[in-house]
Design a protein around this motif. Structure first.
Motif, PDB file in Angstrom:
ATOM      1  N   ARG A   3       0.952  -1.198   0.080  1.00  0.00           N
ATOM      2  CA  ARG A   3      -0.037   0.085  -0.161  1.00  0.00           C
ATOM      3  C   ARG A   3       0.870   1.333   0.045  1.00  0.00           C
ATOM      4  NH1 ARG A   3      -4.629  -1.309   4.546  1.00  0.00           N
ATOM      5  NH2 ARG A   3      -6.001  -2.483   3.308  1.00  0.00           N
ATOM      6  N   ASP A  80      -0.158  -2.686  -4.596  1.00  0.00           N
ATOM      7  CA  ASP A  80      -1.589  -3.258  -4.781  1.00  0.00           C
ATOM      8  C   ASP A  80      -2.694  -2.313  -4.657  1.00  0.00           C
ATOM      9  OD1 ASP A  80      -0.538  -5.776  -5.171  1.00  0.00           O
ATOM     10  OD2 ASP A  80       0.392  -5.569  -2.900  1.00  0.00           O
ATOM     11  N   GLN A  81      -2.316  -1.230  -3.852  1.00  0.00           N
ATOM     12  CA  GLN A  81      -3.615  -0.511  -3.228  1.00  0.00           C
ATOM     13  C   GLN A  81      -2.757   0.881  -3.041  1.00  0.00           C
ATOM     14  OE1 GLN A  81      -5.578  -1.785   0.186  1.00  0.00           O
ATOM     15  NE2 GLN A  81      -6.766  -3.227  -1.005  1.00  0.00           N
ATOM     16  N   PHE A  99      -8.776   2.671   2.450  1.00  0.00           N
ATOM     17  CA  PHE A  99      -8.410   1.350   1.871  1.00  0.00           C
ATOM     18  C   PHE A  99      -9.658   0.474   2.014  1.00  0.00           C
ATOM     19  CE2 PHE A  99      -4.100   2.789   2.641  1.00  0.00           C
ATOM     20  CZ  PHE A  99      -3.590   2.909   1.098  1.00  0.00           C
ATOM     21  N   LEU A 102     -11.853  -0.262  -0.843  1.00  0.00           N
ATOM     22  CA  LEU A 102     -11.168  -1.221  -2.063  1.00  0.00           C
ATOM     23  C   LEU A 102     -11.627  -2.661  -1.749  1.00  0.00           C
ATOM     24  CD1 LEU A 102      -7.905   0.356  -2.518  1.00  0.00           C
ATOM     25  CD2 LEU A 102      -9.923   1.078  -3.634  1.00  0.00           C
ATOM     26  N   GLU A 103     -12.326  -3.011  -0.510  1.00  0.00           N
ATOM     27  CA  GLU A 103     -12.935  -4.152  -0.279  1.00  0.00           C
ATOM     28  C   GLU A 103     -14.129  -4.619  -1.088  1.00  0.00           C
ATOM     29  OE1 GLU A 103     -13.598  -4.824   3.938  1.00  0.00           O
ATOM     30  OE2 GLU A 103     -11.468  -4.230   4.482  1.00  0.00           O
ATOM     31  N   ASP A 106     -13.118  -0.952  -7.168  1.00  0.00           N
ATOM     32  CA  ASP A 106     -11.766  -0.696  -7.312  1.00  0.00           C
ATOM     33  C   ASP A 106     -11.119   0.716  -7.358  1.00  0.00           C
ATOM     34  OD1 ASP A 106     -11.416  -3.560  -8.270  1.00  0.00           O
ATOM     35  OD2 ASP A 106     -12.492  -2.755 -10.338  1.00  0.00           O
ATOM     36  N   VAL A 145      -8.771   6.875  -4.252  1.00  0.00           N
ATOM     37  CA  VAL A 145      -7.959   5.522  -3.576  1.00  0.00           C
ATOM     38  C   VAL A 145      -8.339   4.496  -4.685  1.00  0.00           C
ATOM     39  CG1 VAL A 145     -10.049   4.984  -2.316  1.00  0.00           C
ATOM     40  CG2 VAL A 145      -7.764   4.024  -1.627  1.00  0.00           C
ATOM     41  N   LYS A 147      -7.248   0.397  -6.359  1.00  0.00           N
ATOM     42  CA  LYS A 147      -6.504  -0.851  -6.253  1.00  0.00           C
ATOM     43  C   LYS A 147      -6.080  -1.327  -7.719  1.00  0.00           C
ATOM     44  CE  LYS A 147     -10.374  -4.120  -6.099  1.00  0.00           C
ATOM     45  NZ  LYS A 147     -11.155  -5.090  -5.256  1.00  0.00           N
ATOM     46  N   LYS A 148      -4.949  -1.968  -7.811  1.00  0.00           N
ATOM     47  CA  LYS A 148      -4.372  -2.320  -9.268  1.00  0.00           C
ATOM     48  C   LYS A 148      -5.364  -3.286  -9.642  1.00  0.00           C
ATOM     49  CE  LYS A 148      -0.093  -3.875 -11.180  1.00  0.00           C
ATOM     50  NZ  LYS A 148       1.362  -3.969 -11.115  1.00  0.00           N
ATOM     51  N   SER A 149      -6.073  -2.895 -10.770  1.00  0.00           N
ATOM     52  CA  SER A 149      -6.909  -4.163 -11.258  1.00  0.00           C
ATOM     53  C   SER A 149      -6.992  -3.769 -12.745  1.00  0.00           C
ATOM     54  CB  SER A 149      -8.173  -4.151 -10.591  1.00  0.00           C
ATOM     55  OG  SER A 149      -8.947  -2.892 -10.879  1.00  0.00           O
TER      56      SER A 149
END
Length: 168
Positions: A3, A80-81, A99, A102-103, A106, A145, A147-149
């Motif tokens: 992170r 990752d985030q 963060f 992001l659960e 994205d 914010v 996440k890598k996707s």
């Protein structure tokens, strides 16, 4: 999981405030990485000033928009985030809860605080923009914010294309 907080600085005048912002993250969230994306030409001018503010500095040889390397920072994300933040933002307390968004998603964004700011209104900022109802908030690109996707990458590519269209 890696992170971090990600900055994209494009002008020498903004280096000092970006360093202050990164140091505020170092003070309140010392375990997350602090990445700076910066044009290589600017990096040569200020490398000695960056000191311990950043855990990683990425010099950009070519950027699509010299005034805004934000898209490159998002597309080259290795974390990752990440919290993508403007350098004029100081952290006053830990914000690990960002963060949590992001659960389920994205990407997360906040509403732009300057929408109702008197200086923006007095400066005529909204006189030159298309009229949009205040019932539809403007999203703040200065605090995201993500996440890598693949979905985040697709969003950034689409945003970049839209940005290119708007600056024509």
């Amino acid at each position: 999981m890696r992170r971090g907080v990600v900055y994209a600085c494009s002008h020498l005048d903004w280096i000092a405030e970006t360093i202050r912002s990164a140091l505020s993250f170092a003070r309140h969230m010392p375990d997350i990485e602090r990445h700076l994306f910066i044009p290589a030409t600017l990096l040569k001018q200020c490398r000695k000033d960056l000191g311990a503010a950043f855990t990683k500095i990425i010099g950009l040889d070519q950027i699509a928009y010299s005034h805004r390397p934000r898209f490159e920072s998002m597309l080259r994300l290795k974390l990752d985030q990440a919290i993508f933040i403007d350098g004029d933002t100081l952290l006053l307390a830990p914000v690990f809860e960002l963060f949590d968004v992001l659960e389920q998603f994205d990407i997360g964004a906040t509403i732009a605080p300057h929408l109702f700011h008197p200086k923006a209104l007095a400066g005529g900022v909204y006189d030159i923009l298309p009229k949009v109802s205040q019932a539809i908030p403007e999203w703040n690109g200065g605090l995201l914010v993500a996440k890598k996707s693949d979905r985040f990458r697709q969003f950034v590519v689409a945003w970049d294309l839209l940005f290119q269209e708007c600056i024509k």
